[in-house]
Design a protein around this motif. Structure first.
Motif, PDB file in Angstrom:
ATOM      1  N   LEU A  73      31.226  11.488  -7.020  1.00 29.51           N
ATOM      2  CA  LEU A  73      31.578  10.509  -8.032  1.00 29.51           C
ATOM      3  C   LEU A  73      31.195  11.117  -9.368  1.00 29.51           C
ATOM      4  N   ILE A  94      35.872  11.699  -7.527  1.00 26.11           N
ATOM      5  CA  ILE A  94      36.269  10.311  -7.791  1.00 26.11           C
ATOM      6  C   ILE A  94      35.781   9.920  -9.182  1.00 26.11           C
ATOM      7  N   ALA A 109      35.307   5.683  -2.509  1.00 26.58           N
ATOM      8  CA  ALA A 109      34.233   6.474  -1.902  1.00 26.58           C
ATOM      9  C   ALA A 109      33.923   5.983  -0.494  1.00 26.58           C
ATOM     10  N   GLN A 112      36.664   7.184   1.871  1.00 18.36           N
ATOM     11  CA  GLN A 112      36.537   8.604   2.179  1.00 18.36           C
ATOM     12  C   GLN A 112      35.329   8.861   3.082  1.00 18.36           C
ATOM     13  N   ILE A 119      30.168  12.708   0.580  1.00 18.32           N
ATOM     14  CA  ILE A 119      30.214  12.160  -0.767  1.00 18.32           C
ATOM     15  C   ILE A 119      28.896  12.441  -1.479  1.00 18.32           C
TER      16      ILE A 119
END
Length: 229
Positions: A73, A94, A109, A112, A119
């Motif tokens: 992220l 992301i 997220a 995924q 992540i």
């Protein structure tokens, strides 16, 4: 049968960024990596890290490159130009906007993560710049939404010195499992995120990044915010 371990599948954009950042990490930054065996090669994984320097994601990605790709992220401003947007999207990152509701980014997220992706998240939400920041709840929210995900922490130290040429840095990346384990029954998202951040910072003291003038500006801002203490 061959005993060789298959290399992970990395997207083209991810490979390019690692190829460009690799010489900076090793040999220039004398990168040292430990604990990589705790990072699963496959399956949903939440990778939680401290954040002091723009070089942290490069150091972590390069350290983990022979195990798996990390999709993070990241701040939405990195998508402002076509070239950086191509790389960020190509690496599977992301976008997250600061100061607003990011439920959509967390939804992506979570999707995924459930699909078996790794992540990466910085619970502080931004570089510390030497400040003591509280953890955001996003890490805990993902852990609660995907309880089957492995939770791995990664400390990065020395990355703030990467740009301080001619002084060579020594960057260390340490992967480990949180001592208190994953999300506990009854533990709320914010408390879990803070618990992981506190443990990260036990071994990764906050660092002020940048060359002399930039670092001096950050130090002045830090003194001002703390009343000169």
């Amino acid at each position: 049968m061959s005993g060789r371990i298959a290399r992970p599948r990395l997207t083209p954009a991810y490979r390019v960024v690692l190829a460009l950042g690799g010489p900076v990490m090793r040999p220039w930054s004398r990168l040292e990596v430990s604990g990589l065996d705790v990072l699963p090669r496959e399956g949903p994984t939440l990778l939680v890290a401290d954040h002091d320097s723009y070089w942290d994601p490069i150091a972590i990605g390069y350290a983990a490159r022979r195990v798996r790709q990390v999709r993070a992220l990241s701040k939405s401003t990195l998508w402002k130009t076509p070239l950086t947007a191509w790389f960020m999207t190509g690496m599977g990152h992301i976008p997250v906007q600061r100061g607003v509701n990011n439920d959509e980014a967390l939804r992506v997220a979570i999707e995924q993560l459930r699909a078996g992706v790794c992540i990466g998240m910085f619970p502080e939400g931004t570089r510390s710049l030497g400040r003591v920041l509280r953890a955001h709840s996003g890490v805990g929210r993902l852990a609660a939404a995907v309880p089957e995900a492995a939770v791995v922490c990664v400390r990065t130290t020395g990355s703030a010195d990467v740009v301080r040429f001619p002084v060579r840095p020594r960057v260390r990346v340490e992967f480990y499992l949180p001592s208190g384990g994953p999300l506990r029954p009854g533990e709320d998202a914010a408390s879990f995120s803070q618990r992981l951040l506190d443990e990260l910072r036990e071994g990764a003291p906050r660092e002020i990044p940048g060359r002399r003038r930039t670092a001096a500006r950050y130090r002045a801002a830090l003194r001002s915010s703390t009343g000169g203490q």
